[in-house]
Enzyme design. Structure first.
Site, PDB file in Angstrom:
ATOM      1  N   GLU A  48      -4.747   5.105   2.569  1.00 33.38           N
ATOM      2  CA  GLU A  48      -3.477   5.439   2.565  1.00 33.38           C
ATOM      3  C   GLU A  48      -3.307   6.479   3.330  1.00 33.38           C
ATOM      4  O   GLU A  48      -2.204   6.615   4.110  1.00 33.38           O
ATOM      5  CB  GLU A  48      -3.019   5.865   1.096  1.00 33.38           C
ATOM      6  CG  GLU A  48      -2.821   4.660   0.397  1.00 33.38           C
ATOM      7  CD  GLU A  48      -1.802   3.762   0.486  1.00 33.38           C
ATOM      8  OE1 GLU A  48      -0.895   4.176   1.535  1.00 33.38           O
ATOM      9  OE2 GLU A  48      -1.702   2.507   0.156  1.00 33.38           O
ATOM     10  N   TYR A 131       4.867   9.377  -1.526  1.00 36.68           N
ATOM     11  CA  TYR A 131       4.535   8.198  -1.139  1.00 36.68           C
ATOM     12  C   TYR A 131       3.201   8.098  -1.553  1.00 36.68           C
ATOM     13  O   TYR A 131       2.661   6.960  -2.269  1.00 36.68           O
ATOM     14  CB  TYR A 131       4.955   7.866   0.383  1.00 36.68           C
ATOM     15  CG  TYR A 131       3.885   6.630   0.570  1.00 36.68           C
ATOM     16  CD1 TYR A 131       4.411   5.290   0.025  1.00 36.68           C
ATOM     17  CD2 TYR A 131       2.747   6.409   1.173  1.00 36.68           C
ATOM     18  CE1 TYR A 131       3.737   4.204   0.261  1.00 36.68           C
ATOM     19  CE2 TYR A 131       2.089   5.499   1.289  1.00 36.68           C
ATOM     20  CZ  TYR A 131       2.460   4.237   0.919  1.00 36.68           C
ATOM     21  OH  TYR A 131       1.800   3.146   1.196  1.00 36.68           O
ATOM     22  N   ASP A 149       8.095   3.535   0.980  1.00 41.55           N
ATOM     23  CA  ASP A 149       7.758   3.994   2.252  1.00 41.55           C
ATOM     24  C   ASP A 149       9.198   3.540   3.436  1.00 41.55           C
ATOM     25  O   ASP A 149       9.982   3.017   2.655  1.00 41.55           O
ATOM     26  CB  ASP A 149       6.390   3.458   2.812  1.00 41.55           C
ATOM     27  CG  ASP A 149       6.429   1.865   3.224  1.00 41.55           C
ATOM     28  OD1 ASP A 149       7.384   1.257   2.931  1.00 41.55           O
ATOM     29  OD2 ASP A 149       5.652   1.317   3.844  1.00 41.55           O
TER      30      ASP A 149
END
Length: 307
Positions: A48, A131, A149
DNA sequence: GTCCGGGTCA
DNA sequence: TGACCTGGAC
């Protein structure tokens, strides 16, 4: 101005949309390594961070070698931050490498080397924002949260609100997603991933492939005839060519490949690039100083190196 | 060539 | 709200 309430999907639609999108994801999803069964929470976190501003194809090789070298947060935390910056290679925005190193230290020292599961604790980690915190809680641990997102925001703008493009991020984006989310945590996690995937490969910004869209039947934007009703966009991105960011990138590229510290003059020369007549003579120094301020380089006795 | 995207931090 | 990197798409 009166605000128009979001058209909440009726319950049958909500079930059908989730089923259609998850069924599509089951066969259409890209085969990405961090989606494999048994991927550790740390590996998800690393993916991520790397994906925050970077295309999948560029991330895959860096992610693989990163986790071979640093399979746990404590393994990374034991290294100098400069090693993280070097291994980051050309993924861009190298501050993320520093943040990932700091997050590893925080996880190792404050969380017993276990990536937190709780969104609030995740948000407290360096480099983890709204996020990324929800993505880790959801994809690594199967927690039930909406994950939003920019791909998902575009899908929601079109399918739910009938708008061609998403506006500025809003807290209500999470409510929009929550309204569509299946109750079952596993299905919800798949739905979160599927919405992002749809935005990435079908419901794209420029040329959406609406004929291939699994939720076209419910899409408000399609139903309205694809109106050109996008809200005002962010200010246009500044040119990269000639920018401070380019000058910073040149210094970082030099230091990544230098085994030894380099003189300040060498670093400033690198910042100038091949152009014999730089337009802004103060730019190299400004780029160098900003890298010092960010902690991406350190200077000792007139020589610069990675931290 | 020019445009473009991306999440976090300050 | 603006800064931050890079390479792929157009």
């Amino acid at each position: 101005m009166p605000s128009v309430p979001a058209p909440a999907a009726s319950t049958p639609d909500r079930f059908e949309i989730a089923k259609a999108l998850n069924d599509w994801f089951a066969h259409a999803a890209r085969d990405l390594p961090w989606r494999a069964e048994g991927t550790s929470a740390w590996a998800v976190l690393v993916s991520e961070f790397m994906l925050q501003q970077t295309q999948v194809d560029r991330v895959i090789p860096r992610w693989t070698t990163w986790l071979e070298r640093w399979p746990t947060p404590s393994a990374l935390a034991a290294e100098e931050p400069g090693e993280a910056v070097r291994a980051w290679d050309r993924l861009g925005y190298p501050r993320r490498a520093l943040w990932l190193h700091r997050a590893a230290v925080e996880i190792a020292t404050e969380h017993g080397d276990v990536v937190p599961r709780d969104v609030e604790q995740l948000l407290a980690l360096t480099g983890v924002g709204p996020y990324t915190a929800r993505a880790i809680a959801t994809f690594a641990y199967g927690e039930h949260h909406p994950v939003v997102d920019t791909n998902t925001r575009r899908v929601l703008a079109r399918a739910v609100h009938g708008i061609a493009a998403a506006g500025m991020p809003k807290p209500s984006d999470l409510d929009d997603m929550a309204a569509l989310l299946p109750a079952d945590p596993t299905e919800a996690a798949v739905f979160n991933a599927a919405a992002m995937e749809l935005g990435a490969i079908v419901c794209t910004a420029r040329a959406p492939l609406c004929d291939a869209c699994p939720i076209a039947a419910w899409c408000e934007w399609r139903g309205a005839g694809y109106p050109d009703n996008a809200p005002e966009k962010r200010p246009k991105q500044a040119k990269f060519e000639g920018s401070d960011r380019q000058a910073r990138g040149r210094i970082m590229a030099l230091l990544r490949r230098s085994a030894e510290p380099v003189s300040r003059e060498t670093a400033l020369g690198a910042a100038r690039g091949p152009d014999p007549q730089p337009r802004d003579a103060t730019q190299p120094q400004r780029a160098y100083d900003s890298l010092l301020a960010d902690g991406l380089i350190v200077e000792l006795e007139g020589r610069a190196r990675l931290p």
